[in-house]
Design a protein around this motif. Structure first.
Motif, PDB file in Angstrom:
ATOM      1  N   GLN A   8       0.842  -1.200   0.000  1.00 26.57           N
ATOM      2  CA  GLN A   8       0.000   0.000   0.000  1.00 26.57           C
ATOM      3  C   GLN A   8       0.876   1.248   0.000  1.00 26.57           C
ATOM      4  OE1 GLN A   8      -3.539  -0.279  -0.199  1.00 26.57           O
ATOM      5  NE2 GLN A   8      -2.789  -2.346  -0.620  1.00 26.57           N
ATOM      6  N   TYR A   9       0.588   2.171  -0.891  1.00 30.22           N
ATOM      7  CA  TYR A   9       1.429   3.370  -1.003  1.00 30.22           C
ATOM      8  C   TYR A   9       1.399   4.213   0.266  1.00 30.22           C
ATOM      9  CZ  TYR A   9      -2.697   6.314  -1.605  1.00 30.22           C
ATOM     10  OH  TYR A   9      -3.878   6.971  -1.392  1.00 30.22           O
ATOM     11  N   ASP A  10       0.296   4.146   1.034  1.00 28.56           N
ATOM     12  CA  ASP A  10       0.158   4.978   2.237  1.00 28.56           C
ATOM     13  C   ASP A  10       0.356   4.171   3.514  1.00 28.56           C
ATOM     14  OD1 ASP A  10      -2.117   3.473   1.995  1.00 28.56           O
ATOM     15  OD2 ASP A  10      -3.484   5.078   2.599  1.00 28.56           O
TER      16      ASP A  10
ATOM     17  N   VAL B 102       9.374   0.983   4.222  1.00 28.37           N
ATOM     18  CA  VAL B 102      10.270   0.572   5.297  1.00 28.37           C
ATOM     19  C   VAL B 102      11.202   1.711   5.697  1.00 28.37           C
ATOM     20  CG1 VAL B 102      12.215  -0.949   5.875  1.00 28.37           C
ATOM     21  CG2 VAL B 102      10.178  -1.887   4.755  1.00 28.37           C
ATOM     22  N   THR B 103      11.751   2.397   4.712  1.00 32.32           N
ATOM     23  CA  THR B 103      12.686   3.499   4.992  1.00 32.32           C
ATOM     24  C   THR B 103      12.001   4.610   5.779  1.00 32.32           C
ATOM     25  OG1 THR B 103      13.923   3.021   2.969  1.00 32.32           O
ATOM     26  CG2 THR B 103      14.220   5.197   3.964  1.00 32.32           C
ATOM     27  N   LYS B 104      10.790   4.969   5.385  1.00 33.98           N
ATOM     28  CA  LYS B 104      10.068   6.042   6.072  1.00 33.98           C
ATOM     29  C   LYS B 104       9.764   5.668   7.517  1.00 33.98           C
ATOM     30  CE  LYS B 104       6.266   9.293   5.454  1.00 33.98           C
ATOM     31  NZ  LYS B 104       5.219   9.783   4.528  1.00 33.98           N
ATOM     32  N   LEU B 105       9.365   4.414   7.747  1.00 38.00           N
ATOM     33  CA  LEU B 105       9.030   3.987   9.099  1.00 38.00           C
ATOM     34  C   LEU B 105      10.287   3.809   9.959  1.00 38.00           C
ATOM     35  CD1 LEU B 105       6.140   1.483   8.313  1.00 38.00           C
ATOM     36  CD2 LEU B 105       5.944   3.603   9.610  1.00 38.00           C
ATOM     37  N   ARG B 106      11.378   3.329   9.345  1.00 34.15           N
ATOM     38  CA  ARG B 106      12.636   3.216  10.104  1.00 34.15           C
ATOM     39  C   ARG B 106      13.118   4.584  10.553  1.00 34.15           C
ATOM     40  NH1 ARG B 106      16.441  -0.655  10.342  1.00 34.15           N
ATOM     41  NH2 ARG B 106      18.048   0.863   9.823  1.00 34.15           N
ATOM     42  N   ASN B 107      12.994   5.568   9.687  1.00 32.52           N
ATOM     43  CA  ASN B 107      13.392   6.925  10.055  1.00 32.52           C
ATOM     44  C   ASN B 107      12.520   7.474  11.178  1.00 32.52           C
ATOM     45  OD1 ASN B 107      15.375   6.906   8.091  1.00 32.52           O
ATOM     46  ND2 ASN B 107      14.089   7.900   6.543  1.00 32.52           N
ATOM     47  N   TYR B 108      11.288   6.963  11.265  1.00 34.30           N
ATOM     48  CA  TYR B 108      10.368   7.398  12.323  1.00 34.30           C
ATOM     49  C   TYR B 108      10.670   6.692  13.637  1.00 34.30           C
ATOM     50  CZ  TYR B 108       5.923   8.714  14.495  1.00 34.30           C
ATOM     51  OH  TYR B 108       4.954   9.231  15.336  1.00 34.30           O
ATOM     52  N   GLY B 109      11.380   5.549  13.567  1.00 34.86           N
ATOM     53  CA  GLY B 109      11.748   4.825  14.783  1.00 34.86           C
ATOM     54  C   GLY B 109      11.202   3.417  14.877  1.00 34.86           C
TER      55      GLY B 109
END
Length: 641
Positions: free
Chosen positions: A489-491, A530-537
């Motif tokens: 899912q894109y979002d 994955v990258t966006k969520l990893r950057n979020y923690g």
């Protein structure tokens, strides 16, 4: 002074108009109807009862204005007219009820028994009234005196009308747009009749309004085209499901399905116009070979035939006809038709046929070119019934928020503590009992329910983290499995971040499990999320590594914290020396990449020690504990500490 003449002075002519209209419609129905159904029979009954209502109304008005007739005759006609009104309303209820349930015969509404039962009681009150006087009594001049149950007819009428409105509203999702518009138009007509009765004291327009309702039904819903395929040489899907009541009673032995394979390349290869032409050519050719009453077009390039002949022979003939149709012009098209057949001994209702068609459509999608003809068995029908029941249970659980999340502890060797847990969804239904995740999760994915289900689970985990303060239990994170569809899912990242913010949960307390298959389908989208969520923690684990074809490339490129060894891989390593060597090399690779390694499915001390020896960091399985609900999980962790 001359009496003023108004339209309502001639309102009696409305009854005459009702008789003419209803009679014409009944004759036209019998003349042009080529497909009789329960719905059509109800329509015919509505028209006939309306004729009697209008005749009764005329007779009553004539007798009412002629003092030579006795009160008894007026009394009798009043009871007859009232009974016909109750009957007409009940028939219309059945008409609406039949439309609303045709799309899913498996749903049983209590109103199908309640409303006719009430109508029967009211008619019994009317019929026995000369002896009981419960409905009404008449004094010498002929005035009607209401009895103790006079209100019953009004209660029956109001309740039935309310239920009809309720069915119109609830059936919006399953009936066609035309059906919905017609049913609501009829409700407006009834409301208009009530308005005339209240504001203008018009009491003789009932049959005329009813005739208008019958006109609308006849024009839109009882039109023969409603049951015909567009070129008229076959019936359509509406006729197919209506046919059970007519055909299943010993007239035919088999229903045979035939259709083109459902592959993506077919749609890319052929324009829609070409496929439509093939359908028409096939219908025309099959019409010449089979009785018209037996040929149905079901959509999705599928047809069906009712037959008494040998099912295999009919199936073969249909396949050959389809092949001829695909070569009916200069442009040769290589398409593969498939056929399936079902014994009418296994058919109980339209719902059974619908399930059989679902099974056949599923076969076309995963068709084996070596098996062109196959039988649909009662076992498959039972399996499909079970699937539909499970899907319904999932929807109900989502609507009522009754999904449960259990937690299975994960033991870490270095700290000798339970530092994490995996969240596992559980489904229990009142009728089906406990349903295995291996059964309901694939069905949720296939039927577009995995996104809301996954989000519901994620919310419950966040609520648990917030209310139980898992850090005080020594739990550093909770693993949550993400399905393939969720990962694509894109979002996905934005939705997870939004929920974490809503519940005020630290991102580091969440570890999302993703599979290799997600990377194989759309690596770019998965890496983005994955990258966006990893950057979020948020941290990640690669789940079920080794369950299929383990690819070292994925563990080298996926930014995860842990790699979860598949249960099958761990079990195989305990049974086979070569498998243990392979697993040991996998673990060595994982450790060299500086990922943690979790062995799943450990059930004995021997398995734990073997996994420790090859370098696994953590262990999960029945050796430590089964999955538990929130309260039991907390008690278990506190006890172990």
């Amino acid at each position: 002074m001359t009496e003023q003449i108004t339209f309502f002075s001639y309102v009696n002519y409305l009854d005459i108009a009702a008789i003419v209209i209803s009679s014409i419609l009944a004759v036209l129905y019998l003349y042009r109807k080529i497909y009789f159904t329960k719905q059509g029979n109800l329509f015919l009954a509505l028209a006939i009862v309306n004729i009697f209502m209008a005749v009764g109304s005329i007779c009553y008005r004539v007798i009412e204005n002629d003092p030579s007739h006795g009160a008894g005759l007026r009394y009798f006609l009043n009871i007859v007219c009232t009974s016909l009104t109750v009957t007409h309303l009940t028939l219309y209820f059945f008409y609406v009820y039949n439309i609303s349930k045709n799309k899913d015969d498996s749903k049983k509404s209590p109103w199908g028994k309640v409303i006719p039962s009430i109508a029967t009681i009211v008619i019994l009150i009317l019929v026995t009234n000369p002896f009981t006087k419960w409905f009404a009594n008449m004094d010498e001049p002929g005035a009607m005196i209401p009895g103790p149950l006079y209100f019953a007819i009004f209660v029956q009428a109001i309740l039935t009308f309310i239920i009809i409105i309720y069915m119109n509203i609830t059936a919006t999702r399953v009936i066609s747009k035309n059906q919905s518009v017609v049913l609501w138009a009829n409700i407006i007509l009834v409301l208009a009749l009530m308005f005339l009765k209240v504001h203008f004291s018009v009491n003789t327009a009932d049959s005329f309004i009813n005739s208008l309702i019958v006109v609308i039904l006849f024009t839109v819903l009882e039109n023969p085209s409603y049951f015909l395929y567009e070129n008229g040489v076959a019936y359509n899907e509406n006729a197919f499901y209506q046919a059970v009541g007519r055909f299943v009673k010993g007239n035919f032995k088999w229903v045979v399905f035939v259709g083109l394979e459902e592959k993506d390349y077919v749609n890319r290869l052929l324009p829609k116009e070409k496929i439509t032409k093939i359908h028409r050519d096939f219908a025309t050719k099959a019409h010449n070979s089979f009785n018209k009453d037996m040929l149905f077009y079901l959509g999705k390039s599928s047809f069906a035939v009712f037959t008494n002949d040998d099912a295999d022979e009919v199936a073969t003939k249909l396949i050959n006809t389809y092949i001829e149709a695909s070569h009916s012009d200069d442009e040769s098209v290589g398409l593969t038709p498939y056929a399936g057949y079902l014994s009418f001994e296994d058919v109980n209702n339209a719902d059974t046929l619908r399930k059989a068609k679902d099974i056949f459509d599923s076969r076309k999608k995963s068709a084996n070119t070596m098996v062109r003809i196959s039988r649909i068995t009662s076992i498959e029908l039972d399996r499909r019934r079970r699937e539909i029941a499970v899907i319904r249970a999932i929807r109900k659980a989502l609507e009522e928020d009754t999904l449960q999340v259990f937690y299975q502890p994960i033991f870490f060797a270095k700290s000798n503590q339970f530092e994490a847990a995996e969240a596992l969804v559980r489904l229990r239904d009142e009728e089906l009992g406990n349903i295995s995740p291996k059964e309901f999760l694939p069905l949720a994915e296939e039927n577009g329910l995995i996104i809301p289900l996954g989000e519901a689970v994620f919310r419950k985990v966040c609520e648990f983290i917030r209310t139980s303060d898992v850090r005080r239990l020594g739990v550093s994170f909770i693993e949550i499995n993400m399905s393939l569809i969720q990962c694509l899912q894109y979002d996905m990242a934005d939705r997870i971040i939004s929920i974490l913010s809503e519940y005020d949960v630290e991102p580091s307390l969440i570890n999302l499990e993703i599979s290799e298959s997600a990377y194989k389908v759309d690596k770019e989208m998965v890496v983005k999320n994955v990258t966006k969520l990893r950057n979020y923690g948020v941290s990640f684990s690669l789940d079920d590594f080794g369950a299929g074809f383990a690819n070292a490339e994925y563990i080298a490129t996926i930014p995860v914290m842990f790699v979860n060894l598949a249960i099958e891989l761990v079990t195989s390593a305990m049974e086979d020396r070569n498998s243990l060597i392979i697993l040991k090399n996998y673990v060595s690779l994982i450790k060299d990449l500086r990922y943690g390694c979790i062995a799943k499915g450990v059930e004995s001390t021997e398995m734990v020690e073997s996994m420790k020896d090859i370098g696994c960091d953590a262990f999960q399985g029945y050796y430590y504990s089964r999955a538990m609900n929130e309260e039991d999980f907390i008690r278990y962790i506190l006890k172990r500490e």
